[in-house]
Structures are given as C-alpha cells and as structure tokens.
Write an enzyme that holds these catalytic residues in place. Sequence first.
Site, PDB file in Angstrom:
ATOM      1  N   HIS A 157       0.830  -1.223   0.000  1.00 33.48           N
ATOM      2  CA  HIS A 157       0.000   0.000   0.000  1.00 33.48           C
ATOM      3  C   HIS A 157       0.859   1.265   0.000  1.00 33.48           C
ATOM      4  O   HIS A 157       0.414   2.315   0.464  1.00 33.48           O
ATOM      5  CB  HIS A 157      -0.939   0.052   1.220  1.00 33.48           C
ATOM      6  CG  HIS A 157      -1.640  -1.237   1.519  1.00 33.48           C
ATOM      7  ND1 HIS A 157      -2.896  -1.540   1.032  1.00 33.48           N
ATOM      8  CD2 HIS A 157      -1.240  -2.319   2.228  1.00 33.48           C
ATOM      9  CE1 HIS A 157      -3.243  -2.750   1.450  1.00 33.48           C
ATOM     10  NE2 HIS A 157      -2.259  -3.253   2.172  1.00 33.48           N
ATOM     11  N   SER A 278      14.568  22.283 -15.493  1.00 36.71           N
ATOM     12  CA  SER A 278      13.389  23.129 -15.696  1.00 36.71           C
ATOM     13  C   SER A 278      13.843  24.462 -16.257  1.00 36.71           C
ATOM     14  O   SER A 278      14.909  24.966 -15.903  1.00 36.71           O
ATOM     15  CB  SER A 278      12.670  23.332 -14.361  1.00 36.71           C
ATOM     16  OG  SER A 278      11.876  24.507 -14.421  1.00 36.71           O
ATOM     17  N   LYS A 284      15.670  22.266 -10.265  1.00 37.09           N
ATOM     18  CA  LYS A 284      14.989  21.036 -10.659  1.00 37.09           C
ATOM     19  C   LYS A 284      15.859  20.080 -11.441  1.00 37.09           C
ATOM     20  O   LYS A 284      16.661  20.464 -12.277  1.00 37.09           O
ATOM     21  CB  LYS A 284      13.764  21.379 -11.524  1.00 37.09           C
ATOM     22  CG  LYS A 284      12.691  22.103 -10.754  1.00 37.09           C
ATOM     23  CD  LYS A 284      11.793  21.151 -10.007  1.00 37.09           C
ATOM     24  CE  LYS A 284      10.706  20.663 -10.938  1.00 37.09           C
ATOM     25  NZ  LYS A 284       9.764  19.810 -10.220  1.00 37.09           N
ATOM     26  N   GLU A 291       9.163   9.100 -16.589  1.00 36.22           N
ATOM     27  CA  GLU A 291       7.768   9.495 -16.821  1.00 36.22           C
ATOM     28  C   GLU A 291       7.299   9.086 -18.216  1.00 36.22           C
ATOM     29  O   GLU A 291       6.173   8.627 -18.403  1.00 36.22           O
ATOM     30  CB  GLU A 291       7.618  11.005 -16.642  1.00 36.22           C
ATOM     31  CG  GLU A 291       7.857  11.451 -15.210  1.00 36.22           C
ATOM     32  CD  GLU A 291       7.997  12.961 -15.129  1.00 36.22           C
ATOM     33  OE1 GLU A 291       7.005  13.617 -14.797  1.00 36.22           O
ATOM     34  OE2 GLU A 291       9.089  13.485 -15.406  1.00 36.22           O
TER      35      GLU A 291
END
Length: 458
Positions: A157, A278, A284, A291
């Site tokens: 979980h 970024s 970043k 992704e």
Amino acid sequence: TSNQMWGGRFADQPDAIMEAINASIGFDKRLAAQDIAGSRAHAAMLAATGIISDSDAEAIREGLLTVLSEIEGGSFEFSTALEDIHMNVEARLKAVIGEPAGRLHTGRSRNDQVATDFRLWVRDQIDEAEGSLTRLIHALLAQAEAGAEWVMPGFTHLQTAQPVTWGHHMMAYVEMFGRDLSRVRDARKRMNESPLGAAALAGTGFPIDRHMTAQALGFDAPMANSLDAVSARDFALEFLSVASISAMHLSRFAEELVIWSSAQFRFVTLSDRFSTGSSIMPQKKNPDAAELIRAKIGRIFGANVALMMVMKGLPLAYSKDMQEDKEQVFDAADNWLLALAAMEGMVRDMTANVANLEKAASAGFSTATDLADWLVRETGLPFREAHHVTGALVALAEKTGRDLPDLTLDEMQAVHGNITASVYDVLGVHNSVASRRSYGGTAPDRVREQIARWKEAL
Ligand code: ARG
C-alpha cells in the site's frame, strides 16, 4: 491512363480522396527489405519448380537487389498512386529489368505477400526485443550485485511494511523482464510459419513449393491453411500483448523511479544523462525518461486494443481493414524498444543513496513483524497474541514519537513480562533481512543465489 496493375478492368483514375484513404506506402515502406527478401525467395522457387525460366528468375533477383539499394540509399521515389510497398517495388523492378518483372507475381497475391512481409518484420522486432530485454536484465543484475546487502523499506500500500534488500527489489524486476523474455521467445516460435504461396486465399494451381520459400525465409514450415495464412493477424496481436505486458512492467518500475528520485524519498539519484532540468526552476532535476516510459504503456496497449478491434469483425479471408494493422504495430514496437533502452540506461546510471535507504528502512516500525516472530520463538506465545502484544508496543512508541528499538526494556516488559534484552537483536533492519532466508526471501545470501542463477541462465 488507368492503374498499371489492374488497368484492364478500370477505365477511370481513382479520386484523390480514394487514393488518400487507400494508400499505405506512407508507412508500409518500412516493409521494403522484407518485401524484397520475400520476392527473391519466391522468384528462386518459381525457377526451381520450372514455373519461370532460370534467366528470368536471375534477372528478377538481381533487379530486386538494385531496387533495395535504391531504397536504402534514399534515391527511390515512392509513389502514392502505386498504393503500397509491394506495387512500388514491382513497378520499379519493371523499370529496371523490363519484361521478366511481370512474371514475379505468378502464383502469388499481395495478400500472402503482405502477410509474409509483416511476419518477417515482427519477427525482426522480436529478435530486437530479446536483445533489449537481455541488456536490461544485465543492468538490473549489476545493481542487484552491488546492493545485495543494502537495506531499504519494502512496501505494501506504499506504506512501510518490512525491510528488504536493494538486491531483492532489483531481482523482482529481473523475474518480470525474464518472463517477458520467455514470452517473446514463445511468440516467435508460434509465429514462425510462412504464409507465402497461400496466394489470394485458396492456394494456387501452379506447382509451387511452399516448403522451399518457407525455408529460404527462415520459417519453420509453411502455414497449413491458405485461408488462415492470409487472414491471421494473431501473431501481431500476440506481439502487441507481450509488448503491453512488458511495457506495464516498465511502467511500474518507472513509477518507482519517479517516487524514489523525489526530494521526499531520495532513494536514488538519476544521472544527468537521463534527466532534464526546468526552464524556470533552477533547482529542478526531473525524471522525464521514467515518466515517458510510464506513459508508453498507453500507446502500446492502445495499439493492442486498436488491432483487436480491427480484426474482431472480419469475415475470412482478406479485407482491406487489415491494412490498418501496420501503423499500430510499428508504433508499438518503436516505443517499446525505445522504452526498454531508456530503462536500461537509467538503471545502469542510477546511484542508490544507501544511507537514506537504510534510514527509511528502519522508520515506520518496519521490524514489528520481527518482534512478533521473536515473541513466538522465545516466549512460546501463539502468533495471534504476539501480534497483539507487538501492536501495543508499536502504539506506545508511536504515541511517544519513537521507534521500536528506542523503547526501554522496562517499557517493553510492562507490556509483556517475558520480553528480554535479546529482543533488540531482531529490531535492527540488517538482522531482519538476514533472517528472511526462506526460498525466494530477501536475505542477502538468497539474493546472491538468484543473481548467480540468472547469470548462468542468460
Ligand atoms: N497494402 C495492403 C495491406 O497492407 C496489401 C494487400 C492488398 N491486398 C488487396 N487485396 N487489396 O493490406
């Protein structure tokens, strides 16, 4: 002038819209090498069986090589009016060698031709995927070997469950990608039969030798039923299914890498080579490759569903609907192979933050099960009661903002009188993982056994 392939029956040119919806050359040019290999095998067979002359076959086979080199060299001019790769190649062959070109299509149809080309193409992709999966597995094995002893939290979980080893986690993916590998091998075996010579749908009256062309193209046998041979696309669907399952595995791992590389987790550092920055936030470093891998499952599974829908209502044998098979498979194959390569690169390059992993492993009362097991072993409590006692100790620690090993012996004995100081031995995460020696368990020795088994098997 009407169509040069079936002009006999037609007086008029097709409408421009008809040409646009009908033409597949924009994408099926990717089948050029397979188309020419199939035609060369067919021509050799036509000569060997005496259906055409040796000199015609020789001219055809040589001419096809010329056409292939034109295509590979980029000088070939593809024509939409010629619809597809098959007619583009044949028309060019005619221009190159003249009259013998017209004999190539004897005892053959575009229906068995395209089925053959497509099978050969998918088979090549399967071989590519086999290599890509193997390289990814090697990258995972290297990570597992480096970190067979590093402890990290195991989750259920996405809540801390029990400590596991880094190596164990890597090896879980080795098992998954290993099954993908065996699935592509299975698919290859099943699909490796030749449709060539099924002709339009019913076979042919010419004394062709389908065994000969099958062998020349590396197929195990000719397909046994001509209707099936030109109608079947389950080989492409099986490829897409295998790719979908494998992309799902890639996506799960990609999701973990996204989580693990976040500032909140800091389990891994991804390399610059597989990250992006970024344009506005200077701090970043984004896990874009992970992704995108996570997103690829969408288009690969989409291709699987799309082709299933194309096929499900088609009566035997060929219908033009089947021309819609190729773009889906091309796109899925490209993206699956790209995702496999990107994952391999990320895995090879990533650095585990061993100290953070270990700190996280001991947080969240991850050794509570070890404490319960200790109570069973050392005090003879039934497991259900030990579970209850441990729960009370966890509640006590949680209430006072501490972890299990921080409880004093007095505090523990107040909950259960038979607890002794030796309980602290099992509360450490290293003790915890070392004790899980059951077959397939997370103990470093067990993980090393599995690494050795895989290295042997590959
Ligand atoms: N371009 C066609 C395809 O991809 C080739 C087969 C055409 N056959 C036919 N009977 N129209 O399916």
